[in-house]
Design a protein around this motif. Structure first.
Motif, short mmCIF file in Angstrom:
data_model
loop_
_atom_site.label_atom_id
_atom_site.label_comp_id
_atom_site.label_asym_id
_atom_site.label_seq_id
_atom_site.Cartn_x
_atom_site.Cartn_y
_atom_site.Cartn_z
N SER A 34 25.94 -19.67 -16.61
CA SER A 34 26.29 -18.08 -16.84
C SER A 34 25.07 -17.21 -17.17
O SER A 34 24.97 -16.31 -16.29
N ALA A 35 24.13 -17.47 -17.96
CA ALA A 35 23.13 -17.00 -18.20
C ALA A 35 22.14 -16.75 -17.16
O ALA A 35 21.41 -15.89 -16.53
N GLY A 36 21.84 -17.92 -16.45
CA GLY A 36 21.27 -17.96 -15.29
C GLY A 36 21.72 -17.19 -14.20
O GLY A 36 21.22 -16.52 -13.42
N ILE A 141 36.00 -13.60 -6.61
CA ILE A 141 36.78 -14.44 -5.78
C ILE A 141 35.98 -15.95 -6.11
O ILE A 141 36.58 -16.94 -6.40
N THR A 142 34.74 -15.69 -5.94
CA THR A 142 34.05 -16.95 -6.28
C THR A 142 34.04 -17.59 -7.61
O THR A 142 34.30 -18.67 -7.90
N ALA A 143 34.24 -16.62 -8.52
CA ALA A 143 34.39 -16.99 -9.97
C ALA A 143 35.52 -17.72 -10.30
O ALA A 143 35.74 -18.68 -10.94
N ILE A 144 36.59 -16.98 -9.77
CA ILE A 144 37.88 -17.47 -9.96
C ILE A 144 37.97 -19.00 -9.17
O ILE A 144 38.76 -19.88 -9.86
N SER A 145 37.64 -19.05 -8.11
CA SER A 145 37.68 -20.35 -7.28
C SER A 145 37.00 -21.23 -8.05
O SER A 145 37.22 -22.43 -8.21
N PHE A 146 35.44 -20.95 -8.55
CA PHE A 146 34.75 -21.89 -9.23
C PHE A 146 35.41 -22.38 -10.29
O PHE A 146 35.41 -23.86 -10.68
N ALA A 147 36.03 -21.45 -11.31
CA ALA A 147 36.87 -22.01 -12.48
C ALA A 147 37.68 -22.90 -12.28
O ALA A 147 37.87 -24.02 -12.85
N GLY A 148 38.57 -22.86 -11.27
CA GLY A 148 39.72 -23.66 -10.78
C GLY A 148 39.01 -25.10 -10.31
O GLY A 148 39.63 -26.06 -10.79
N LEU A 149 38.10 -25.12 -9.26
CA LEU A 149 37.54 -26.36 -8.89
C LEU A 149 36.88 -27.15 -10.09
O LEU A 149 36.96 -28.46 -10.21
N TYR A 154 36.92 -31.64 -14.07
CA TYR A 154 36.64 -31.85 -15.50
C TYR A 154 38.10 -32.93 -15.99
O TYR A 154 38.14 -33.72 -16.78
N THR A 155 39.23 -32.40 -15.26
CA THR A 155 40.41 -32.99 -15.77
C THR A 155 40.97 -34.29 -14.85
O THR A 155 41.79 -34.91 -15.46
N THR A 156 40.58 -34.22 -14.02
CA THR A 156 41.26 -35.37 -12.93
C THR A 156 40.68 -36.67 -13.31
O THR A 156 39.79 -36.94 -13.79
N LYS A 157 41.66 -37.70 -13.28
CA LYS A 157 41.41 -39.04 -13.51
C LYS A 157 40.90 -39.81 -12.39
O LYS A 157 40.59 -40.98 -12.44
N LYS A 158 40.81 -39.21 -11.15
CA LYS A 158 40.43 -39.78 -10.08
C LYS A 158 38.98 -39.69 -9.80
O LYS A 158 38.07 -38.85 -10.27
N ASP A 159 38.21 -41.21 -9.53
CA ASP A 159 36.79 -41.18 -9.47
C ASP A 159 36.15 -40.36 -8.20
O ASP A 159 36.79 -40.82 -7.23
N LEU A 204 31.60 -29.94 -4.09
CA LEU A 204 30.50 -30.48 -5.03
C LEU A 204 30.78 -29.81 -6.39
O LEU A 204 30.51 -30.43 -7.31
N THR A 205 31.39 -28.58 -6.37
CA THR A 205 31.92 -28.08 -7.78
C THR A 205 32.54 -29.23 -8.64
O THR A 205 32.30 -29.44 -9.75
N ALA A 206 33.64 -29.56 -7.93
CA ALA A 206 34.51 -30.43 -8.73
C ALA A 206 33.73 -31.85 -9.15
O ALA A 206 33.72 -32.41 -10.23
N TYR A 207 32.81 -32.49 -7.89
CA TYR A 207 32.11 -33.63 -8.21
C TYR A 207 31.13 -33.54 -9.21
O TYR A 207 30.96 -34.33 -9.93
N ASP A 208 30.24 -32.33 -9.22
CA ASP A 208 29.50 -32.32 -10.24
C ASP A 208 29.88 -32.03 -11.70
O ASP A 208 29.29 -32.53 -12.63
#
Length: 258
Positions: A34-36, A141-149, A154-159, A204-208
């Motif tokens: 966020s600082a970046g 829009i990006t911030a909301i989408s990014f937060a959801g993704l 973070y929460t998914t159990k799928k690899d 990539l957001t979810a993956y990273d």
């Protein structure tokens, strides 16, 4: 994922300690990112303001009704210097990993902030091309989408590692297509690149995010705070790049031009 429970019990470290450490680690990742982002958009806004004037007497070219380039703006946007500004973030990325290995965590964090400022200079032209209102709207829009993704990652159990490999291959193809379209200047191809880019950087957001979490759980038992500090900054860099690219792709699709 199943291996998380095994990681939590490693080296006699309690689950509560691991979970508390993971929360602190992710807070540092998101805080640094966020600082970046703040530095990037501040640098972009500041440079664009130096480059634009409403006074035609001190202008070199008109870019929109009532908006003109100053001599400074002409130098950075219409001269060969524009290529230096555009490509500087890429040069930073190539050297970032090697420099991070030799520097302490505090130095890596400063390097990240310097990169964020350079990225801001590279993105400053969006304030010349798009209206300020549409930039703000697309950012939200990006911030909301990014937060959801990121929450999904973070929460998914799928690899998601298999998906990550596929997305990285797609990213390479996207870069090649973008370079080709710099010469073709095809509107249809630009639209396709933006749509595919949104999908790739969303994935990539979810993956990273999952990768950052997994890396912490694998290394937390070592207690190496210096290494974990660097890992948090590198994780922030990954998510920062996902956010910036997702924002740019959405801006190209949804932004209103001057």
């Amino acid at each position: 994922m199943a291996q998380f429970d095994t990681m939590r019990s490693a080296a006699g470290v309690s689950s509560a300690q691991i979970d508390a450490g993971l929360r602190a680690h992710m807070n540092k990742v998101y805080g640094t990112m966020s600082a970046g982002l703040f530095i990037t958009f501040l640098a972009a806004w500041a440079l664009s303001n130096l480059a634009v004037t409403s006074d035609p007497a001190n202008a070199t070219a008109m870019i929109a009704e009532g908006k003109y380039l100053t001599s400074f703006g002409n130098a950075i946007y219409l001269s060969p210097l524009k290529w230096v500004i555009m490509l500087a973030p890429l040069a930073f990325i190539f050297g970032f990993g090697a420099a991070a290995n030799r520097m302490p965590a505090a130095g890596v964090q400063l390097l990240f902030y310097a990169f964020a400022a350079v990225m801001g200079l590279s993105l400053s032209s969006i304030f010349l091309v798009y209206t300020g209102q549409s930039i703000i709207q697309v950012f939200l829009i990006t911030a909301i989408s990014f937060a959801g993704l990121s929450l999904v990652g973070y929460t998914t159990k799928k690899d998601l590692s298999a998906m990550g490999a596929f997305l990285i291959m797609g990213l390479i193809g996207l870069i090649v297509a973008s370079i080709v379209n710099m010469f073709l200047q095809s509107g249809a191809m630009a639209f396709a690149i933006s749509v595919i880019g949104v999908l790739i950087f969303a994935g990539l957001t979810a993956y990273d995010t999952q990768k950052i979490k997994t890396t912490y759980l694998e290394m937390a038992h070592t207690g190496d705070q210096e290494w974990l500090g660097k890992a948090a900054i590198m994780g922030a860099l990954s998510l920062y790049l996902d956010f910036i690219n997702l924002f740019v792709m959405l801006l190209q699709l949804l932004g209103n031009r001057e």
